[in-house]
Structure formats: C-alpha cells, structure tokens
Design a protein around this motif. Structure first.
Motif, mmCIF file in Angstrom:
data_model
loop_
_atom_site.group_PDB
_atom_site.id
_atom_site.type_symbol
_atom_site.label_atom_id
_atom_site.label_comp_id
_atom_site.label_asym_id
_atom_site.label_seq_id
_atom_site.Cartn_x
_atom_site.Cartn_y
_atom_site.Cartn_z
ATOM 1 N N PRO A 1 0.826 -1.210 0.000
ATOM 2 C CA PRO A 1 0.000 0.000 0.000
ATOM 3 C C PRO A 1 0.867 1.269 0.000
ATOM 4 C CG PRO A 1 -0.093 -1.115 2.143
ATOM 5 C CD PRO A 1 0.731 -1.982 1.239
ATOM 6 N N GLN A 2 0.296 2.353 -0.535
ATOM 7 C CA GLN A 2 1.049 3.610 -0.667
ATOM 8 C C GLN A 2 1.591 4.080 0.688
ATOM 9 O OE1 GLN A 2 2.042 4.981 -3.562
ATOM 10 N NE2 GLN A 2 3.258 6.379 -2.313
ATOM 11 N N GLU A 3 0.785 3.867 1.762
ATOM 12 C CA GLU A 3 1.276 4.358 3.067
ATOM 13 C C GLU A 3 2.539 3.608 3.501
ATOM 14 O OE1 GLU A 3 -2.676 2.166 4.170
ATOM 15 O OE2 GLU A 3 -1.915 3.370 2.526
ATOM 16 N N ALA A 4 2.656 2.347 3.086
ATOM 17 C CA ALA A 4 3.877 1.598 3.422
ATOM 18 C C ALA A 4 5.069 2.169 2.652
ATOM 19 C CB ALA A 4 3.695 0.117 3.088
ATOM 20 N N ILE A 5 4.840 2.537 1.388
ATOM 21 C CA ILE A 5 5.916 3.142 0.574
ATOM 22 C C ILE A 5 6.323 4.492 1.187
ATOM 23 C CG2 ILE A 5 6.512 4.025 -1.746
ATOM 24 C CD1 ILE A 5 5.759 1.173 -2.145
ATOM 25 N N ASP A 6 5.302 5.295 1.568
ATOM 26 C CA ASP A 6 5.583 6.611 2.158
ATOM 27 C C ASP A 6 6.375 6.461 3.463
ATOM 28 O OD1 ASP A 6 4.216 7.712 0.075
ATOM 29 O OD2 ASP A 6 2.356 8.055 1.206
ATOM 30 N N ALA A 7 6.018 5.444 4.242
ATOM 31 C CA ALA A 7 6.719 5.222 5.514
ATOM 32 C C ALA A 7 8.177 4.848 5.252
ATOM 33 C CB ALA A 7 6.017 4.118 6.310
ATOM 34 N N MET A 8 8.405 4.043 4.210
ATOM 35 C CA MET A 8 9.792 3.664 3.880
ATOM 36 C C MET A 8 10.571 4.895 3.431
ATOM 37 S SD MET A 8 9.715 -0.021 1.982
ATOM 38 C CE MET A 8 8.745 0.489 0.608
ATOM 39 N N ALA A 9 9.920 5.726 2.614
ATOM 40 C CA ALA A 9 10.586 6.929 2.093
ATOM 41 C C ALA A 9 10.989 7.842 3.243
ATOM 42 C CB ALA A 9 9.671 7.654 1.111
ATOM 43 N N ALA A 10 10.123 7.967 4.236
ATOM 44 C CA ALA A 10 10.383 8.875 5.355
ATOM 45 C C ALA A 10 11.616 8.455 6.155
ATOM 46 C CB ALA A 10 9.159 8.926 6.269
ATOM 47 N N LYS A 11 11.963 7.164 6.081
ATOM 48 C CA LYS A 11 13.119 6.671 6.839
ATOM 49 C C LYS A 11 14.440 6.832 6.087
ATOM 50 C CE LYS A 11 10.593 3.285 9.529
ATOM 51 N NZ LYS A 11 10.172 1.901 9.564
ATOM 52 N N HIS A 12 14.377 7.314 4.838
ATOM 53 C CA HIS A 12 15.596 7.515 4.043
ATOM 54 C C HIS A 12 15.861 9.018 3.935
ATOM 55 C CE1 HIS A 12 14.588 3.402 2.970
ATOM 56 N NE2 HIS A 12 15.747 3.262 2.376
ATOM 57 N N PRO A 13 16.877 9.543 4.628
ATOM 58 C CA PRO A 13 17.122 10.992 4.595
ATOM 59 C C PRO A 13 17.193 11.557 3.175
ATOM 60 C CG PRO A 13 18.462 9.978 6.293
ATOM 61 C CD PRO A 13 17.768 8.852 5.584
ATOM 62 N N LEU A 14 17.729 10.788 2.229
ATOM 63 C CA LEU A 14 17.785 11.272 0.839
ATOM 64 C C LEU A 14 16.583 10.811 0.016
ATOM 65 C CD1 LEU A 14 21.587 10.822 -0.082
ATOM 66 C CD2 LEU A 14 20.392 12.930 0.519
#
Ligand SMILES: NC(=O)c1ccc[n+]([C@@H]2O[C@H](COP(=O)([O-])OP(=O)(O)OC[C@H]3O[C@@H](n4cnc5c(N)ncnc54)[C@H](O)[C@@H]3O)[C@@H](O)[C@H]2O)c1
Length: 248
Positions: free
Chosen positions: A198-211
């Motif tokens: 789900p998109q929220e899982a992708i967004d959560a992963m993105a938030a954990k990558h400073p770049l």
C-alpha cells in the motif's frame, strides 16, 4: 584482472536492479555478459532494453536455488567466452510480511533457498573457475535489511544478514586464490519486489531515508567499483548505498 576481455555473469538479471546492472555492464568496453533469471519473460525484457551492447550478450534461464542451474550459467560463460571475471549474485525475494510466529515453514524455506542458497550456489559455481584463473570478483546483493531490524520481515532480514556474513567468510577463504568477495547493501529503491504494497507503506519507507527512496541506477556505481581494478584491495566488505537509511 587480465587485460583480455572481461566476462560478467549476473543472476536475477530480469529484475529492476538486475536490468540496470545488465545495462551498465553490457555498455562497458571490452566486456561480455551472461544474464540469467528464473523468469524467461523478465530476462527477455532486460535484453530488449539494452540500449548499447559493446560486447556479446548471452542469456540462460536459471533458478539460483538449484546448483545445477547456476553451474550451467557459469559453464555457458566458459564455453562462450573462456573465462569468468565477475559474478553478480543478485536474485532475491522479499518474503511475505508477517510476524515470526505467523510465517509458514514454506515462507522461511523459500526465502532461504533463494536469498542464501542462491548466493552460496553462485560462489560454489564461480570459485573453481576463478581459482584456476587466480582472479575474480564475486558481488552479492545483500540489503540494509541485513544490518537493521525490520518488523514483520524476519526471513528477509535474516537471509540478508546471512549473505553479508557469507561474503566475509568467502572473502577470507578465497583471498589467497585471488578471488574477492563483497556485498552491496542497498536501501529501498522502488522495484517489482514492492508490488502490492500500500502507498502508506511506501511513504513510511521513504520517510526513513534521509535522501528519499533510491532508484536502481543509484546502485550501479558500487557494483562497478567492486567489479573493477579500483577495488583490488577491497574484500569482505559490505558497501552500504542507502540514502542515509542506516546512518541514525
Ligand atoms: N528493491 C529494494 O528496495 C531492495 C533493497 C535492498 C536489496 N534489494 C535486493 O536487490 C536484489 C534485486 O531486487 P529488485 O528490487 O531488483 O527486485 P526484482 O523483484 O525486480 O528482481 C529480482 C529478480 O530475481 C529473480 N528471481 C527470483 N527468484 C529467483 C530464483 N530462484 N532464481 C533466479 N532468479 C530469481 C526474479 O525473477 C527477478 O527478476 C534482490 O536481491 C533484493 O533482495 C532490493
């Protein structure tokens, strides 16, 4: 490495990262490649997407969890090109998500067979040839999941940690044979492996990558380095390319 042509074998070449690595190596001078994947269709897509072929390209369907398949890929490289300089063991699967007690024996076995046994089989197939040559670079695709804990992804984390340790032990075992063994630990780059999340899982992963999330193209520099003469004193290393994910 000799000044003859260089031969690179890539497993999991039909995937997102595998296709990017195939483009990179097939486009390098004096380089021939053997591309393999368990999926014929994915492999064909990769080959059709090669913009520039400076050397020869051979393909073979192979399941990395089967030693005979991986040996057949190496045998093809030898038959066609007479040497093997670089083996990129890149095939991998992300297990179904779930807490440890909820995952089935099949989930665990499948992930171990592809991610760990697949890397072991790559080493087993490449070593006899590279020992005879007294040179070779083996590159295993691990993950930051092998260095950090991801809830609900124990098989993936455990298998990628095993891959990092496998590279270290193999580096020590084969250094005197002229064989270097390293791994790359990518952070998250969007690929087929994430289909269905789900998109929220992708967004959560993105938030954990400073770049932010990466792209497969962000990884190729690490593989090129490990494949080339610039890394002749690098072995047993786990190169982290993760947009800062593991830094905190
Ligand atoms: N995408 C990410 O965020 C990420 C992060 C860290 C590490 N990785 C690792 O990078 C590697 C490539 O992953 P990707 O994201 O490009 O995924 P992907 O699903 O696009 O590619 C994986 C490829 O491996 C192939 N494969 C699966 N099982 C196989 C088997 N038994 N034998 C041979 N081939 C098999 C698949 O057909 C596919 O073409 C994997 O090892 C993965 O664990 C990915």
């Amino acid at each position: 490495m000799s000044d003859a042509r260089r031969v690179v074998v890539i497993t999991g070449a039909g995937g997102t990262l595998g296709a990017e690595l195939s483009r990179q190596f097939a486009g390098e001078p004096d380089t021939d490649v053997v591309l393999s994947d368990v999926s014929d269709r994915a492999l064909e897509a990769t080959v059709n997407g090669l913009p520039e072929r400076r050397g020869s390209v051979e393909t073979l369907r192979a399941d990395v969890s089967e030693i005979a398949d991986v040996e057949a890929v190496v045998a093809l490289a030898m038959e066609r090109f007479g040497r093997l300089d670089v083996l990129v063991s890149n095939a991998g699967v992300l297990a179904p998500n779930g807490r440890i007690h909820n995952l089935s024996t099949e989930d665990w076995e499948r992930t171990f067979r592809v991610n760990v046994l697949g890397a072991v089989n790559g080493i087993r197939a490449a070593v006899p040839v590279m020992r005879a040559q007294k040179s070779g670079s083996i590159i295993l695709t691990a993950s930051v999941a092998g260095l950090t804990a991801w809830s609900h992804a124990a098989p993936y984390c455990a298998t990628k940690a095993a891959v990092i340790q496998l590279a270290k032990v193999a580096a020590v075992e084969y250094a005197r044979d002229g064989i270097r063994v390293n791994c790359v630990c990518p952070g998250t780059f969007l690929s087929a492996i994430h289909e269905g999340l789900p998109q929220e899982a992708i967004d959560a992963m993105a938030a954990k990558h400073p770049l932010g999330l990466g792209h497969a193209a962000d990884l190729v520099g690490a593989y090129s380095y490990l494949a080339g003469d610039g890394s002749l004193w690098t072995t047993g290393s786990a190169i982290v390319v993760d947009g800062g994910y593991a830094a905190p």
